[in-house]
Write a protein that holds these residues in place. Structure first.
Motif, PDB file in Angstrom:
ATOM      1  N   LEU A  42       0.826  -1.204   0.000  1.00 46.19           N
ATOM      2  CA  LEU A  42       0.000   0.000   0.000  1.00 46.19           C
ATOM      3  C   LEU A  42       0.864   1.259   0.000  1.00 46.19           C
ATOM      4  CD1 LEU A  42      -2.809   1.254   0.169  1.00 46.19           C
ATOM      5  CD2 LEU A  42      -2.665   1.068   2.662  1.00 46.19           C
ATOM      6  N   LEU A  43       1.930   1.273   0.818  1.00 45.78           N
ATOM      7  CA  LEU A  43       2.819   2.428   0.859  1.00 45.78           C
ATOM      8  C   LEU A  43       3.517   2.625  -0.478  1.00 45.78           C
ATOM      9  CD1 LEU A  43       4.255   4.702   2.363  1.00 45.78           C
ATOM     10  CD2 LEU A  43       5.925   3.010   3.184  1.00 45.78           C
ATOM     11  N   ARG A  45       2.446   1.763  -3.465  1.00 49.09           N
ATOM     12  CA  ARG A  45       1.488   2.288  -4.437  1.00 49.09           C
ATOM     13  C   ARG A  45       1.240   3.781  -4.197  1.00 49.09           C
ATOM     14  NH1 ARG A  45       0.064  -0.405  -9.140  1.00 49.09           N
ATOM     15  NH2 ARG A  45       0.414  -2.619  -8.776  1.00 49.09           N
ATOM     16  N   ALA A  46       1.135   4.155  -2.942  1.00 48.62           N
ATOM     17  CA  ALA A  46       0.891   5.567  -2.624  1.00 48.62           C
ATOM     18  C   ALA A  46       2.062   6.432  -3.068  1.00 48.62           C
ATOM     19  CB  ALA A  46       0.646   5.722  -1.126  1.00 48.62           C
ATOM     20  N   THR A  49       2.254   6.875  -6.967  1.00 51.22           N
ATOM     21  CA  THR A  49       1.306   7.785  -7.603  1.00 51.22           C
ATOM     22  C   THR A  49       1.460   9.238  -7.154  1.00 51.22           C
ATOM     23  OG1 THR A  49      -0.346   7.256  -5.896  1.00 51.22           O
ATOM     24  CG2 THR A  49      -0.403   5.973  -7.940  1.00 51.22           C
ATOM     25  N   THR A  50       2.067   9.468  -5.981  1.00 52.20           N
ATOM     26  CA  THR A  50       2.065  10.834  -5.448  1.00 52.20           C
ATOM     27  C   THR A  50       3.445  11.449  -5.230  1.00 52.20           C
ATOM     28  OG1 THR A  50       1.989  10.053  -3.147  1.00 52.20           O
ATOM     29  CG2 THR A  50      -0.131  10.401  -4.267  1.00 52.20           C
ATOM     30  N   VAL A 154      -2.575  15.868  -1.881  1.00 49.93           N
ATOM     31  CA  VAL A 154      -2.120  14.474  -1.869  1.00 49.93           C
ATOM     32  C   VAL A 154      -2.965  13.638  -0.899  1.00 49.93           C
ATOM     33  CG1 VAL A 154      -0.215  12.956  -1.200  1.00 49.93           C
ATOM     34  CG2 VAL A 154       0.216  14.963  -2.629  1.00 49.93           C
ATOM     35  N   LYS A 157      -6.355  12.971  -2.366  1.00 50.97           N
ATOM     36  CA  LYS A 157      -6.329  11.923  -3.400  1.00 50.97           C
ATOM     37  C   LYS A 157      -6.290  10.537  -2.771  1.00 50.97           C
ATOM     38  CE  LYS A 157      -3.280   9.767  -6.780  1.00 50.97           C
ATOM     39  NZ  LYS A 157      -4.394   9.138  -7.520  1.00 50.97           N
ATOM     40  N   LEU A 158      -5.376  10.364  -1.800  1.00 49.51           N
ATOM     41  CA  LEU A 158      -5.197   9.033  -1.208  1.00 49.51           C
ATOM     42  C   LEU A 158      -6.390   8.597  -0.361  1.00 49.51           C
ATOM     43  CD1 LEU A 158      -1.447   9.263  -0.131  1.00 49.51           C
ATOM     44  CD2 LEU A 158      -2.389   8.117  -2.138  1.00 49.51           C
ATOM     45  N   ASP A 162      -9.221   8.424  -4.552  1.00 50.43           N
ATOM     46  CA  ASP A 162      -8.928   7.051  -4.988  1.00 50.43           C
ATOM     47  C   ASP A 162     -10.038   6.079  -4.607  1.00 50.43           C
ATOM     48  OD1 ASP A 162      -6.589   7.825  -6.102  1.00 50.43           O
ATOM     49  OD2 ASP A 162      -5.284   7.080  -4.510  1.00 50.43           O
ATOM     50  N   ASP A 167      -8.987   4.716 -11.245  1.00 46.59           N
ATOM     51  CA  ASP A 167      -7.654   5.137 -11.677  1.00 46.59           C
ATOM     52  C   ASP A 167      -7.626   5.363 -13.186  1.00 46.59           C
ATOM     53  OD1 ASP A 167      -6.899   4.823  -9.080  1.00 46.59           O
ATOM     54  OD2 ASP A 167      -6.015   2.840  -9.360  1.00 46.59           O
TER      55      ASP A 167
END
Length: 214
Positions: A42-43, A45-46, A49-50, A154, A157-158, A162, A167
């Motif tokens: 998860l981290l 992916r975050a 994207t950011t 940010v 978004k997260l 999302d 996406d």
């Protein structure tokens, strides 16, 4: 002065953060994805994207805020808005190369990643955050509000976007349009008819004159 000389000068005026921040963010995102489980945690992916869009936005805000003598540009034949646009092209180019390299390397290592949507999402968020950061910096004269705005965007978004918006193009296209609009507003504000340009013209003093007189 040739075009090459102009670009070299503007790159120096941007400072090292214009390329250091995007490159460091890309390396951080790659490390988080490469060391996580298949598909990325998860981290990871975050960060994928950011991290790069946020770093680009902060670099753009720093470029606008680090100009020490805004009034001096009123005496130059080149509009300051054009100068800022030329400087912002440098971190945009660095970010584009970093994004392509990041996504290509992750796809080559077998990560569960579709390159085209990933690049589109990175481009959209980078445009949105950079446009918002530049606009906030131009309006306030400081990069501090831009930093807070980038962090808030940010998190939004997260934690929110999302969860409700798919996406890919559904997020990227509106973000690209909004980022372009905010950037245009910021550059317009730096022009002779914009609020920032008008304020600078009034405070420049008779020794500098107006752009029309220069």
């Amino acid at each position: 002065m040739t075009a090459a000389t102009w670009w070299t000068h503007e790159v120096r005026r941007c400072g090292r953060q214009a390329y250091a921040l995007p490159l460091l963010a890309a390396l951080l995102a790659y490390a988080a994805m490469a060391t996580g489980p298949d598909g990325g945690a998860l981290l990871g992916r975050a960060l994928l994207t950011t991290a790069l869009p946020a770093a680009t936005a902060l670099a753009c805000a720093a470029i606008v805020a680090r100009e020490p003598m805004l009034e001096l540009h009123l005496s130059l034949p080149t509009p300051y808005a054009r100068t800022v646009a030329r400087r912002l092209a440098w971190p945009a180019a660095v970010t584009s190369v970093a994004a392509v390299a990041l996504v290509t390397l992750l796809a080559a290592t077998g990560r569960d990643l579709d390159p085209a949507p990933a690049l589109l999402e990175l481009a959209g968020l980078a445009a949105l955050l950079s446009g918002a950061a530049v606009w906030a910096t131009v309006r306030t004269g400081s990069a501090a509000p831009a930093t807070g705005l980038v962090v808030a965007a940010v998190l939004a978004k997260l934690l929110l976007v999302d969860r409700v918006v798919p996406d890919g193009a559904a997020q990227a296209v509106p973000a690209l349009l909004a980022g372009a609009w905010l950037t245009a507003l910021a550059l317009r504000a730096l022009g002779p008819g914009g609020p920032t340009g008008t304020r600078l013209r009034h405070t420049a003093g008779p020794h500098l004159g107006t752009r029309e007189e220069a």
